[in-house]
Design a protein around this motif. Structure first.
Motif, short mmCIF file in Angstrom:
data_model
loop_
_atom_site.label_atom_id
_atom_site.label_comp_id
_atom_site.label_asym_id
_atom_site.label_seq_id
_atom_site.Cartn_x
_atom_site.Cartn_y
_atom_site.Cartn_z
N ILE A 209 52.55 64.60 65.42
CA ILE A 209 53.69 63.76 65.08
C ILE A 209 53.37 62.97 63.82
CG2 ILE A 209 55.13 61.82 65.82
CD1 ILE A 209 54.74 62.77 68.70
N ARG A 210 54.11 63.24 62.77
CA ARG A 210 53.84 62.56 61.49
C ARG A 210 54.38 61.14 61.45
NH1 ARG A 210 55.28 67.39 57.14
NH2 ARG A 210 53.18 68.26 56.99
N GLU A 211 55.56 60.95 62.05
CA GLU A 211 56.24 59.66 61.95
C GLU A 211 57.32 59.59 63.02
OE1 GLU A 211 58.71 57.05 58.57
OE2 GLU A 211 58.50 59.23 58.35
N VAL A 212 57.59 58.39 63.51
CA VAL A 212 58.74 58.16 64.38
C VAL A 212 59.60 57.08 63.73
CG1 VAL A 212 59.59 57.54 66.66
CG2 VAL A 212 57.41 58.76 66.44
N ARG A 213 60.80 57.43 63.30
CA ARG A 213 61.74 56.46 62.75
C ARG A 213 62.75 56.11 63.84
NH1 ARG A 213 61.07 60.39 59.20
NH2 ARG A 213 62.97 61.43 59.93
N SER A 214 63.13 54.85 63.90
CA SER A 214 64.01 54.46 65.01
C SER A 214 64.98 53.36 64.60
CB SER A 214 63.17 53.98 66.20
OG SER A 214 62.48 52.78 65.88
N ALA A 215 66.08 53.33 65.34
CA ALA A 215 67.06 52.24 65.27
C ALA A 215 67.57 52.08 66.68
CB ALA A 215 68.18 52.58 64.30
N CYS B 261 58.45 61.36 77.50
CA CYS B 261 57.40 61.33 76.48
C CYS B 261 56.23 62.24 76.88
CB CYS B 261 56.92 59.90 76.25
SG CYS B 261 58.14 58.86 75.38
N GLU B 262 55.92 62.28 78.15
CA GLU B 262 54.86 63.19 78.63
C GLU B 262 55.24 64.64 78.32
OE1 GLU B 262 54.13 62.59 82.75
OE2 GLU B 262 53.39 60.53 82.50
N THR C 135 65.86 54.88 82.31
CA THR C 135 64.91 53.94 82.89
C THR C 135 63.53 54.07 82.25
OG1 THR C 135 64.16 55.48 84.61
CG2 THR C 135 66.11 54.12 85.10
N GLU C 136 62.67 53.09 82.49
CA GLU C 136 61.31 53.15 81.97
C GLU C 136 60.57 54.37 82.53
OE1 GLU C 136 57.22 50.65 82.66
OE2 GLU C 136 58.97 49.49 82.02
N PHE D 117 59.17 53.91 73.86
CA PHE D 117 59.12 55.22 73.21
C PHE D 117 58.11 55.21 72.07
CE2 PHE D 117 63.38 56.48 74.97
CZ PHE D 117 63.08 57.79 75.30
N LEU D 118 58.18 54.18 71.22
CA LEU D 118 57.30 54.11 70.06
C LEU D 118 55.84 53.97 70.47
CD1 LEU D 118 59.41 51.73 67.78
CD2 LEU D 118 59.18 54.21 67.59
N GLU D 119 55.59 53.29 71.56
CA GLU D 119 54.22 53.13 72.06
C GLU D 119 53.65 54.45 72.56
OE1 GLU D 119 52.17 51.30 76.08
OE2 GLU D 119 53.91 50.25 75.24
N LEU D 120 54.49 55.25 73.19
CA LEU D 120 54.00 56.47 73.85
C LEU D 120 53.96 57.70 72.95
CD1 LEU D 120 55.88 56.09 77.27
CD2 LEU D 120 53.47 55.61 76.80
N LEU D 121 54.85 57.76 71.97
CA LEU D 121 54.96 58.98 71.16
C LEU D 121 53.93 59.01 70.04
CD1 LEU D 121 58.83 59.43 71.02
CD2 LEU D 121 57.18 60.86 72.24
N LYS D 122 52.69 59.26 70.41
CA LYS D 122 51.60 59.33 69.44
C LYS D 122 50.80 60.61 69.67
CE LYS D 122 51.16 54.27 69.25
NZ LYS D 122 51.98 54.14 68.04
N HIS D 123 50.65 61.39 68.58
CA HIS D 123 49.93 62.67 68.65
C HIS D 123 49.66 63.12 67.22
CE1 HIS D 123 49.26 67.01 69.20
NE2 HIS D 123 48.94 66.72 70.45
N PRO D 124 48.56 63.83 66.99
CA PRO D 124 48.30 64.34 65.63
C PRO D 124 49.42 65.23 65.09
CG PRO D 124 46.32 64.52 66.96
CD PRO D 124 47.41 64.09 67.90
#
Length: 406
Positions: A322-328, A383-384, A375-376, A313-320
């Motif tokens: 999106i300011r930040e992705v916080r995760s646990a 994410c798409e 699943t992956e 998820f963290l690898e894929l969720l990148k876009h101008p």
């Protein structure tokens, strides 16, 4: 009148803009409407369906128990196998000091029971909670909430409640010999997934021990594998005096629990007797479902896969946009620009067949908390869809990278 109209007329509403999805069936990762359209569930009923919808082991346990007996008598009087087996299996997964389980119907009831227990055991009145935490909506649990946006209309609530900042080490001095308990989410949820900073929970534990206050960890959302271990506190080498569980605990059935040592829990059985009672808490069918859920989590590698899925998820969720992705683990907050932007993204995702949501105290973030069985391939598709929704919203509002950064 059709079902949607009857819903609006006769089912009490909690907002002016319900999602209004008419659910006809559900299976695994998907909800289906009456036309057969599938929606990939990226929020798991707000952390409830940790094994997805209608998991075979959970359904079989429900059917088997329903054939034996349903409700028998108020909680704590009869020896009921589903309750005993679930409590024993839970205790085996927990530190020795968390051995006594009190079953209730929900997370908010777990909070209420723990508050009463802390007051009774310590003989103190003050309870401290953290700002921007959510522990439930009944009057006692709601008293723990700050800011007061969601509670002011119902004041006065419970007296003797104080609030400190989460991850604020300086605030720990506010915990004193007058404090019965400190209630804290191991990972703060409704503020938009905020894990504890390095050493914070240990210092909180130390301060509570110093002044004789009980430490209560709310893992109603964080528990049951959500963060990558069965219980989130395992990752921080800190043991609470009382643990709160619910949501994912029942695999889709209503159940909650507060757990403490037998010594502490016995305080509810004397002076007065029946210090805390519940009619439906620990319902045999819910406990059977809970037992099947826990057994499944322990016998599969779903929890072990959480960190790997989180990384994807963290690898894929990148876009101008999106300011930040916080995760646990498989619990994330995708921070964007503002509430209107988030609502537009949620709406577009829904149109594409992806169910998402936002947070109570952070309306700029998209909630991601899928069933652990995702699943992956499903992660990549989700994410798409999210990135497509962000891109369209970005363009619709005429935004630039500068707008996001400022």
């Amino acid at each position: 009148m059709n079902l949607r109209q009857l819903f609006l007329q006769h089912v009490a509403q909690t907002s002016a803009f319900p999602l209004m999805l008419e659910i006809d069936s559900a299976q695994g990762m998907y909800l289906h409407n009456k036309e057969g359209k599938a929606y990939l569930d990226l929020i798991a009923g707000i952390g409830v369906s940790c094994l997805g919808h209608k998991h075979p082991a959970v359904v079989e346990a429900i059917k088997t128990q329903a054939d034996r007996y349903l409700h028998t008598l108020v909680y704590g009087e009869f020896v009921l196998a589903p309750q005993v087996q679930l409590a024993e299996l839970l205790a085996r997964q927990l530190p020795d000091s968390l051995e006594s389980v009190y079953f209730v119907n929900s997370g908010t009831e777990a909070t209420e029971g723990a508050m009463k227990l802390a007051k009774r055991y310590t003989g103190r009145a003050e309870i401290i909670s953290c700002k921007k935490a959510y522990h439930g909506s009944t009057q006692g649990a709601a008293s723990l909430m700050w800011p007061k946006d969601f509670t002011q209309a119902f004041h006065p609530l419970l007296p003797g409640i104080s609030h400190i900042g989460y991850n604020c080490e300086w605030c720990l001095q506010d915990i004193t010999s007058q404090t019965a308990a400190v209630v804290v989410e191991t990972v703060q949820g409704e503020w938009g997934v905020r894990p504890p900073t390095e050493g914070y929970l240990k210092k909180l534990r130390q301060r509570c021990t110093e002044v004789g206050a009980l430490l209560i960890f709310d893992e109603i959302q964080a528990g049951y594998g959500r963060t990558g271990t069965l219980f989130a506190f395992e990752q921080y080498d800190v043991v609470p005096d009382i643990l709160l569980l619910a949501k994912g605990m029942g695999g889709g059935m209503p159940i909650g629990a507060f757990i403490a040592s037998r010594e502490v829990m016995l305080a509810l059985s004397d002076k007065p007797i029946l210090g805390h009672i519940t009619t439906f808490g620990g319902h045999p069918v819910s406990c059977a479902a809970g037992l099947a859920t826990l057994q499944t989590l322990l016998s599969t590698d779903y929890i072990q896969q959480v960190k790997q899925k989180e990384a994807l998820f963290l690898e894929l969720l990148k876009h101008p946009g999106i300011r930040e992705v916080r995760s646990a683990g498989l619990w994330m907050a995708v921070e964007m620009i503002d509430f209107d932007f988030i609502q537009a993204v949620i709406k577009r995702c829904l149109q594409a067949g992806l169910l998402t949501d936002w947070f109570l105290f952070n309306d700029r973030s998209l909630r991601i908390a899928p069933p652990l069985i995702i699943t992956e391939e499903e992660i990549r598709w989700a994410c798409e869809v999210i990135l497509d929704a962000v891109e369209h919203t970005f363009k619709d509002r005429g935004l630039t990278r500068w707008d996001v950064l400022h």
